[in-house]
Design a protein around this motif. Structure first.
Motif, PDB file in Angstrom:
ATOM      1  N   ILE A 106       0.919  -1.230  -0.162  1.00  0.00           N
ATOM      2  CA  ILE A 106       0.032  -0.403   0.154  1.00  0.00           C
ATOM      3  C   ILE A 106       0.667   1.226   0.190  1.00  0.00           C
ATOM      4  CG2 ILE A 106      -1.440   1.091   1.529  1.00  0.00           C
ATOM      5  CD1 ILE A 106      -3.043  -0.905   0.166  1.00  0.00           C
ATOM      6  N   ILE A 107       1.863   1.483   0.636  1.00  0.00           N
ATOM      7  CA  ILE A 107       3.045   2.645   0.888  1.00  0.00           C
ATOM      8  C   ILE A 107       4.093   2.246  -0.056  1.00  0.00           C
ATOM      9  CG2 ILE A 107       4.619   3.253   1.561  1.00  0.00           C
ATOM     10  CD1 ILE A 107       2.329   3.284   3.989  1.00  0.00           C
ATOM     11  N   LYS A 108       3.786   1.680  -1.000  1.00  0.00           N
ATOM     12  CA  LYS A 108       4.376   1.936  -2.043  1.00  0.00           C
ATOM     13  C   LYS A 108       3.528   2.383  -3.487  1.00  0.00           C
ATOM     14  CE  LYS A 108       8.062  -2.231  -1.878  1.00  0.00           C
ATOM     15  NZ  LYS A 108       8.210  -3.400  -2.556  1.00  0.00           N
ATOM     16  N   ARG A 109       2.615   1.894  -3.882  1.00  0.00           N
ATOM     17  CA  ARG A 109       1.072   2.136  -4.196  1.00  0.00           C
ATOM     18  C   ARG A 109       1.176   3.748  -4.137  1.00  0.00           C
ATOM     19  NH1 ARG A 109      -3.255  -2.354  -4.272  1.00  0.00           N
ATOM     20  NH2 ARG A 109      -4.344  -0.587  -5.712  1.00  0.00           N
ATOM     21  N   ILE A 110       1.109   4.170  -2.958  1.00  0.00           N
ATOM     22  CA  ILE A 110       0.619   5.470  -2.520  1.00  0.00           C
ATOM     23  C   ILE A 110       1.726   6.037  -3.222  1.00  0.00           C
ATOM     24  CG2 ILE A 110       0.555   6.733  -0.378  1.00  0.00           C
ATOM     25  CD1 ILE A 110      -1.283   5.433   1.126  1.00  0.00           C
ATOM     26  N   GLU A 111       3.052   6.052  -2.981  1.00  0.00           N
ATOM     27  CA  GLU A 111       3.897   6.260  -2.509  1.00  0.00           C
ATOM     28  C   GLU A 111       4.684   6.859  -4.475  1.00  0.00           C
ATOM     29  OE1 GLU A 111       7.900   5.991  -0.681  1.00  0.00           O
ATOM     30  OE2 GLU A 111       6.820   6.443   0.997  1.00  0.00           O
ATOM     31  N   SER A 112       3.857   6.154  -5.237  1.00  0.00           N
ATOM     32  CA  SER A 112       4.514   6.215  -6.680  1.00  0.00           C
ATOM     33  C   SER A 112       3.013   6.738  -7.172  1.00  0.00           C
ATOM     34  CB  SER A 112       4.018   4.592  -7.379  1.00  0.00           C
ATOM     35  OG  SER A 112       3.222   3.566  -7.680  1.00  0.00           O
ATOM     36  N   GLY A 113       2.135   7.181  -6.557  1.00  0.00           N
ATOM     37  CA  GLY A 113       0.669   7.700  -7.442  1.00  0.00           C
ATOM     38  C   GLY A 113      -0.286   6.944  -8.117  1.00  0.00           C
ATOM     39  N   ARG A 114      -0.066   5.859  -7.735  1.00  0.00           N
ATOM     40  CA  ARG A 114      -1.030   4.455  -8.125  1.00  0.00           C
ATOM     41  C   ARG A 114      -2.092   4.886  -7.337  1.00  0.00           C
ATOM     42  NH1 ARG A 114       2.313  -0.918  -9.455  1.00  0.00           N
ATOM     43  NH2 ARG A 114       3.134   0.092  -7.143  1.00  0.00           N
ATOM     44  N   LEU A 115      -2.003   4.623  -6.213  1.00  0.00           N
ATOM     45  CA  LEU A 115      -3.243   4.902  -5.500  1.00  0.00           C
ATOM     46  C   LEU A 115      -3.270   5.844  -4.335  1.00  0.00           C
ATOM     47  CD1 LEU A 115      -5.010   2.826  -3.397  1.00  0.00           C
ATOM     48  CD2 LEU A 115      -4.203   2.194  -1.945  1.00  0.00           C
ATOM     49  N   LYS A 116      -3.967   6.630  -4.052  1.00  0.00           N
ATOM     50  CA  LYS A 116      -4.527   7.496  -3.640  1.00  0.00           C
ATOM     51  C   LYS A 116      -5.149   7.652  -2.355  1.00  0.00           C
ATOM     52  CE  LYS A 116      -6.567  12.617  -4.405  1.00  0.00           C
ATOM     53  NZ  LYS A 116      -7.289  13.119  -5.264  1.00  0.00           N
ATOM     54  N   PRO A 117      -4.676   7.525  -0.949  1.00  0.00           N
ATOM     55  CA  PRO A 117      -5.136   7.130   0.051  1.00  0.00           C
ATOM     56  C   PRO A 117      -6.697   7.958   0.687  1.00  0.00           C
ATOM     57  CG  PRO A 117      -3.543   9.087   1.073  1.00  0.00           C
ATOM     58  CD  PRO A 117      -3.760   8.586  -1.107  1.00  0.00           C
ATOM     59  N   GLY A 118      -7.265   7.100   1.521  1.00  0.00           N
ATOM     60  CA  GLY A 118      -8.845   7.363   2.055  1.00  0.00           C
ATOM     61  C   GLY A 118      -8.225   8.401   2.578  1.00  0.00           C
ATOM     62  N   ILE A 119      -9.012   9.130   3.199  1.00  0.00           N
ATOM     63  CA  ILE A 119      -9.003  10.286   4.495  1.00  0.00           C
ATOM     64  C   ILE A 119      -9.358   8.954   5.810  1.00  0.00           C
ATOM     65  CG2 ILE A 119     -10.504  11.597   6.255  1.00  0.00           C
ATOM     66  CD1 ILE A 119     -10.834  12.457   3.282  1.00  0.00           C
ATOM     67  N   ASP A 120      -9.515   8.188   6.175  1.00  0.00           N
ATOM     68  CA  ASP A 120      -8.757   7.729   7.831  1.00  0.00           C
ATOM     69  C   ASP A 120      -6.913   7.630   7.076  1.00  0.00           C
ATOM     70  OD1 ASP A 120      -8.736   6.099  10.550  1.00  0.00           O
ATOM     71  OD2 ASP A 120      -8.391   4.369   9.328  1.00  0.00           O
ATOM     72  N   LEU A 121      -6.413   6.606   6.349  1.00  0.00           N
ATOM     73  CA  LEU A 121      -4.856   6.670   6.080  1.00  0.00           C
ATOM     74  C   LEU A 121      -4.910   7.929   5.743  1.00  0.00           C
ATOM     75  CD1 LEU A 121      -2.891   4.279   5.772  1.00  0.00           C
ATOM     76  CD2 LEU A 121      -2.937   4.352   3.412  1.00  0.00           C
ATOM     77  N   ALA A 122      -5.297   8.193   5.042  1.00  0.00           N
ATOM     78  CA  ALA A 122      -4.353   9.702   5.352  1.00  0.00           C
ATOM     79  C   ALA A 122      -3.870  10.187   6.280  1.00  0.00           C
ATOM     80  CB  ALA A 122      -4.706  10.779   4.373  1.00  0.00           C
ATOM     81  N   ARG A 123      -4.618  10.027   7.407  1.00  0.00           N
ATOM     82  CA  ARG A 123      -5.056  11.338   8.590  1.00  0.00           C
ATOM     83  C   ARG A 123      -3.804  10.074   9.187  1.00  0.00           C
ATOM     84  NH1 ARG A 123     -10.709  12.468   9.115  1.00  0.00           N
ATOM     85  NH2 ARG A 123     -11.478  14.215   8.950  1.00  0.00           N
ATOM     86  N   ARG A 124      -3.809   8.929   9.133  1.00  0.00           N
ATOM     87  CA  ARG A 124      -2.775   8.101  10.335  1.00  0.00           C
ATOM     88  C   ARG A 124      -1.692   8.903   9.068  1.00  0.00           C
ATOM     89  NH1 ARG A 124      -3.888   2.740   9.221  1.00  0.00           N
ATOM     90  NH2 ARG A 124      -5.700   2.912   8.258  1.00  0.00           N
ATOM     91  N   LEU A 125      -0.984   8.503   7.966  1.00  0.00           N
ATOM     92  CA  LEU A 125       0.240   9.416   8.046  1.00  0.00           C
ATOM     93  C   LEU A 125       0.675  10.535   7.648  1.00  0.00           C
ATOM     94  CD1 LEU A 125      -0.108   8.298   3.823  1.00  0.00           C
ATOM     95  CD2 LEU A 125       1.504   7.081   5.855  1.00  0.00           C
ATOM     96  N   GLU A 126      -0.122  11.937   7.652  1.00  0.00           N
ATOM     97  CA  GLU A 126      -0.145  13.222   8.607  1.00  0.00           C
ATOM     98  C   GLU A 126       0.329  13.084   9.752  1.00  0.00           C
ATOM     99  OE1 GLU A 126      -3.179  15.866   6.766  1.00  0.00           O
ATOM    100  OE2 GLU A 126      -4.207  14.931   8.069  1.00  0.00           O
TER     101      GLU A 126
END
Length: 164
Positions: free
Chosen positions: A107-127
């Motif tokens: 999931i982290i690899k896909r987010i960092e490559s721009g292939r997966l936009k994180p949902g609000i919950d995951l975005a909050r945890r990443l923040e």
């Protein structure tokens, strides 16, 4: 089969799938799709049937409750770059970040490559874990008064159109 019709989109649904919502004081039967869309957008609230025989007499007069304004957020466009740079700045691998936010490394690899936009919950945890901003409030554009889009019409607008 007993069925009902959605009073928003007109779709026929099974009776047990029909949901009731309240829009501007009116109770409407709607399909599950319209129910979810209107509730999440804050344009309606679920209808709760009151049972008068079970209600205890009020002991005190309740203060009016201010309606909570539910802010909606969206993930920023450059989320992939922000996540990758923050992770690298902390000296973490993608595996370490995945463990910290309780997600898979994939999931982290896909987010960092721009292939997966994180949902609000995951975005909050990443923040929180990375100390960055990934969410911004949704800004609604002003809708012109000639109602070009039928999605922005209320029942009252439709009634006014028919009179004109």
């Amino acid at each position: 089969m007993m069925s009902c019709y959605c009073e928003i989109c007109g779709k026929e649904v099974e009776k047990n799938q029909c949901r009731k919502i309240v829009i501007e004081g009116s109770i409407l039967n709607v399909c599950p799709q319209c129910y979810n869309r209107l509730i999440t957008q804050g344009k309606a609230r679920p209808y709760v049937e009151e049972r008068k025989e079970r209600q205890p007499a009020p002991k005190q007069v309740a203060k009016p409750v201010k309606p909570r304004v539910r802010e909606e957020y969206e993930v920023v466009e450059d989320y992939a770059r922000r996540v990758r740079e923050a992770r690298e700045r902390l000296g973490w691998t993608q595996q370490v970040l995945a463990q910290k936010v309780r997600e898979s490394e994939n999931i982290i690899k896909r987010i960092e490559s721009g292939r997966l936009k994180p949902g609000i919950d995951l975005a909050r945890r990443l923040e929180k874990v990375l100390g960055i901003k990934l969410l911004e409030p949704v800004v609604e554009e002003n809708v012109s008064s000639n109602h070009e889009s039928s999605e922005d019409l209320t029942i009252g607008d439709l009634i006014r159109f028919k009179r004109e």
